[in-house]
Design an enzyme around this catalytic site. Structure first.
Site, PDB file in Angstrom:
ATOM      1  N   HIS A 128     -57.988  51.138  46.205  1.00 57.89           N
ATOM      2  CA  HIS A 128     -59.200  50.363  45.984  1.00 57.89           C
ATOM      3  C   HIS A 128     -59.720  49.886  47.328  1.00 57.89           C
ATOM      4  O   HIS A 128     -58.929  49.550  48.211  1.00 57.89           O
ATOM      5  CB  HIS A 128     -58.914  49.156  45.074  1.00 57.89           C
ATOM      6  N   ASP A 178     -58.610  51.541  36.488  1.00 60.75           N
ATOM      7  CA  ASP A 178     -58.992  52.768  35.793  1.00 60.75           C
ATOM      8  C   ASP A 178     -57.808  53.662  35.470  1.00 60.75           C
ATOM      9  O   ASP A 178     -57.916  54.560  34.638  1.00 60.75           O
ATOM     10  CB  ASP A 178     -60.020  53.540  36.617  1.00 60.75           C
TER      11      ASP A 178
HETATM   12  N1  CMC Z   1     -54.782  59.197  46.945  1.00 58.25           N
HETATM   13  C1  CMC Z   1     -54.307  59.544  48.161  1.00 58.25           C
HETATM   14  N2  CMC Z   1     -54.675  58.963  49.320  1.00 58.25           N
HETATM   15  C2  CMC Z   1     -55.588  57.970  49.245  1.00 58.25           C
HETATM   16  C3  CMC Z   1     -56.131  57.544  48.010  1.00 58.25           C
HETATM   17  C4  CMC Z   1     -55.685  58.192  46.841  1.00 58.25           C
HETATM   18  N3  CMC Z   1     -56.167  57.805  45.641  1.00 58.25           N
HETATM   19  N4  CMC Z   1     -57.010  56.539  48.232  1.00 58.25           N
HETATM   20  C5  CMC Z   1     -57.018  56.353  49.559  1.00 58.25           C
HETATM   21  N5  CMC Z   1     -56.162  57.215  50.169  1.00 58.25           N
HETATM   22  C6  CMC Z   1     -55.841  57.268  51.610  1.00 58.25           C
HETATM   23  C7  CMC Z   1     -56.964  57.927  52.399  1.00 58.25           C
HETATM   24  O1  CMC Z   1     -56.773  59.299  52.536  1.00 58.25           O
HETATM   25  C8  CMC Z   1     -56.893  57.185  53.701  1.00 58.25           C
HETATM   26  O2  CMC Z   1     -55.834  57.730  54.463  1.00 58.25           O
HETATM   27  P1  CMC Z   1     -55.909  57.763  56.082  1.00 58.25           P
HETATM   28  O3  CMC Z   1     -55.988  56.341  56.521  1.00 58.25           O
HETATM   29  O4  CMC Z   1     -54.661  58.451  56.456  1.00 58.25           O
HETATM   30  O5  CMC Z   1     -57.152  58.551  56.400  1.00 58.25           O
HETATM   31  C9  CMC Z   1     -56.482  55.758  53.313  1.00 58.25           C
HETATM   32  O6  CMC Z   1     -55.777  55.901  52.070  1.00 58.25           O
HETATM   33  C10 CMC Z   1     -57.643  54.806  53.125  1.00 58.25           C
HETATM   34  O7  CMC Z   1     -58.590  55.431  52.256  1.00 58.25           O
HETATM   35  P2  CMC Z   1     -60.164  55.199  52.326  1.00 58.25           P
HETATM   36  O8  CMC Z   1     -60.848  56.334  51.663  1.00 58.25           O
HETATM   37  O9  CMC Z   1     -60.547  54.871  53.731  1.00 58.25           O
HETATM   38  O10 CMC Z   1     -60.292  53.894  51.474  1.00 58.25           O
HETATM   39  P3  CMC Z   1     -61.609  53.385  50.784  1.00 58.25           P
HETATM   40  O11 CMC Z   1     -61.462  51.914  50.699  1.00 58.25           O
HETATM   41  O12 CMC Z   1     -62.820  53.918  51.444  1.00 58.25           O
HETATM   42  O13 CMC Z   1     -61.524  54.059  49.319  1.00 58.25           O
HETATM   43  C11 CMC Z   1     -61.286  54.432  47.020  1.00 58.25           C
HETATM   44  C12 CMC Z   1     -61.273  53.389  48.156  1.00 58.25           C
HETATM   45  C13 CMC Z   1     -61.169  53.692  45.684  1.00 58.25           C
HETATM   46  C14 CMC Z   1     -62.640  55.167  47.023  1.00 58.25           C
HETATM   47  C15 CMC Z   1     -60.111  55.415  47.212  1.00 58.25           C
HETATM   48  O14 CMC Z   1     -58.882  54.731  47.201  1.00 58.25           O
HETATM   49  C16 CMC Z   1     -60.123  56.535  46.178  1.00 58.25           C
HETATM   50  O15 CMC Z   1     -60.827  57.530  46.355  1.00 58.25           O
HETATM   51  N6  CMC Z   1     -59.318  56.366  45.060  1.00 58.25           N
HETATM   52  C17 CMC Z   1     -59.341  57.322  43.979  1.00 58.25           C
HETATM   53  C18 CMC Z   1     -60.554  57.073  43.100  1.00 58.25           C
HETATM   54  C19 CMC Z   1     -60.399  55.853  42.241  1.00 58.25           C
HETATM   55  O16 CMC Z   1     -59.385  55.637  41.596  1.00 58.25           O
HETATM   56  N7  CMC Z   1     -61.472  55.011  42.194  1.00 58.25           N
HETATM   57  C20 CMC Z   1     -61.532  53.849  41.319  1.00 58.25           C
HETATM   58  C21 CMC Z   1     -61.627  52.562  42.034  1.00 58.25           C
HETATM   59  S1  CMC Z   1     -61.378  51.173  40.933  1.00 58.25           S
HETATM   60  C22 CMC Z   1     -62.735  51.164  39.901  1.00 58.25           C
HETATM   61  C23 CMC Z   1     -64.027  50.847  40.560  1.00 58.25           C
HETATM   62  O17 CMC Z   1     -64.109  49.869  41.311  1.00 58.25           O
HETATM   63  O18 CMC Z   1     -64.983  51.591  40.315  1.00 58.25           O
END
Ligand code: CMC
Length: 431
Positions: free
Chosen positions: A308, A366
């Site tokens: 998240h 989720d």
């Molecule tokens: N699986 C594997 N690696 C992950 C994941 C994941 N689900 N989420 C983040 N990472 C890694 C990412 O690759 C990155 O690694 P590095 O630092 O080595 O490059 C690190 O963790 C940080 O990720 P980020 O993309 O910079 O983090 P963010 O805050 O931009 O993304 C997120 C948040 C929710 C978009 C992301 O965690 C994600 O894509 N999760 C899966 C989709 C999901 O479940 N979304 C629902 C969110 S809750 C409901 C809502 O609010 O809508």
């Protein structure tokens, strides 16, 4: 918002600029850069708004490190335990918990607006039968601007109020009808003697040919899903609603924009994407392969339902949702469903893996909501529409807060331009 005595100092080419610091009632201090371009001639750069407050708000507060979510100061676990969705709607919209009389009045106003204009039936019927319910929702909610002309003038407080009530009341009907249309069943009209969650379940699962009794445990679980998704401060879809409404667009158009944004798999579409991923994994023995893919930098695959932007500790909504999932699964006797077995095992293995714990990637709301919705009988395509029904109150409350603010300005970000500079047009025969 109180201005702090301290000021941040920014030095550019030997010149120092003082930037005021605001202290919020909770959360980190905020550096005010509104005059920066005017005084220093520079922009700030923050794609994804990771360090930028886009507005001030009194509705919802999240402490991502503590795993805390407060609506108007009340913690989400207490609201999920002791309150119910329509009371939380009142709280978000008006700022305080209602008295019994206020709640009764609010519930009756919502209940009396649950029906859709009958001509909207033809609008539904215009969609392809296999349309995704979210596509139908974007279209139908946007089209409400064409059906409810008496609540589109945002400068009129009464019209704003009526539009808010209409959206809260009609969204379950719209989502349920989008589902009914997609499976070729007749639309089920709302029943005003049922509570909000029971009415939604009935409109989704009843058919005219036989009686349908709502199971109170399922209706309580549905109400919790609504409550837990009600608002989440300045997330992508809420920011979309705010940005759309900053131009003065009508509320139905703005909420349709929010629904469109919610649809994406990184946001509200994650519950559908998560269930599809669990099905793709199929059996617990394939989990290590998928965990390895999620960890592989060269593979875009992510574990859906994990991580998240704000929560870097357990998502407090996920805790309540997990408990609700256990109750529903036991009631329905589906603890041995293969998808659910994969979910349980995946959660265990990911939480025991340093990659996920070091990056603070925990199951989010989720991950569990999809499991409950699947057990209740919703197809995956309905998961995000359910989220949209719940989040409508958050969008409306934030919209209302913004519109009522006399300092409201159109949202207009700047950019870091990386393209060509001025060049002369080349005639086609010379290219
Ligand atoms: N699986 C594997 N690696 C992950 C994941 C994941 N689900 N989420 C983040 N990472 C890694 C990412 O690759 C990155 O690694 P590095 O630092 O080595 O490059 C690190 O963790 C940080 O990720 P980020 O993309 O910079 O983090 P963010 O805050 O931009 O993304 C997120 C948040 C929710 C978009 C992301 O965690 C994600 O894509 N999760 C899966 C989709 C999901 O479940 N979304 C629902 C969110 S809750 C409901 C809502 O609010 O809508």
């Amino acid at each position: 918002m109180s201005e702090n005595k301290r000021a941040a100092k920014l030095e550019i080419d030997g010149k120092t600029y003082d930037l005021p610091i605001f202290s919020p009632t909770a959360g980190p201090d905020v550096v005010d850069i509104r005059k920066l371009y005017g005084t220093a001639g520079v922009f700030t750069y923050d794609p994804g708004f990771t360090s930028t407050a886009s507005c001030d708000s009194t509705i919802t507060f999240i402490d991502g490190d503590k795993g805390e979510l407060l609506h108007r100061g009340y913690p989400i676990d207490q609201l999920a335990e002791k309150s119910h969705f329509l009371e939380v709607c009142y709280l978000l919209l008006y700022g305080e918990l209602p008295s019994p009389a206020e709640l009764e009045d609010f519930e009756s106003r919502v209940t009396n607006h649950t029906m859709l204009h009958e001509q909207m039936v033809y609008f539904f019927r215009g969609f392809r039968r296999d349309a995704h319910p979210m596509a139908i929702m974007v279209g139908v909610v946007g089209a409400m601007s064409a059906f409810y002309h008496d609540s589109t003038d945002i400068s009129d407080e009464w019209q704003r109020e009526v539009a808010s009530i209409r959206l809260i009341a009609k969204m379950p009907t719209i989502a349920a009808w989008a589902y009914k249309y997609s499976i070729g069943q007749p639309f089920v009209y709302p029943r005003n003697d049922l509570d909000y969650a029971s009415n939604f379940l009935r409109m989704c699962f009843a058919v005219p040919a036989e009686d349908y009794e709502v199971n109170p445990i399922l209706s309580r679980a549905m109400d919790r899903i609504f409550t837990l998704h009600a608002d989440h401060e300045q997330n992508a879809s809420t920011s979309t609603v705010r940005l759309a409404s900053s131009s003065g667009a009508n509320p139905f158009a703005c909420i349709a924009a929010g629904i469109a944004c919610l649809w994406g798999p990184a946001h509200g579409g994650a519950n559908q994407a998560c269930l599809e991923m669990l099905r793709e994994i199929g059996t617990p023995d394939r989990i290590p392969e998928f965990i390895a893919r999620a960890k592989d930098k060269d593979d875009p695959f992510r574990l859906m339902g994990f991580g998240h932007r704000v929560y870097k500790n357990f998502d407090p909504r996920a805790k309540v949702m997990k408990q609700s999932a256990d109750e529903v699964l036991e009631l329905l006797g589906v603890e041995n469903n293969p998808t659910l077995q994969v979910a349980k095992e995946l959660e265990k293995q990911a939480l025991a893996d340093d990659y996920f714990t070091d990056k603070k990637l925990f199951p989010n709301v989720d991950f569990y909501s999809g499991i409950i919705l699947e057990a209740m009988g919703f197809p995956t395509s309905m998961f995000t529409p359910v989220f949209a029904v719940s989040r409508t109150i958050g969008w409306i409350s934030q919209w209302k807060e913004m519109i009522s603010d006399p300092q409201m300005k159109i949202g207009r970000p700047r950019q870091l331009y990386q393209g060509e500079t001025l060049r002369d047009y080349v005639d086609i025969e010379k290219r």
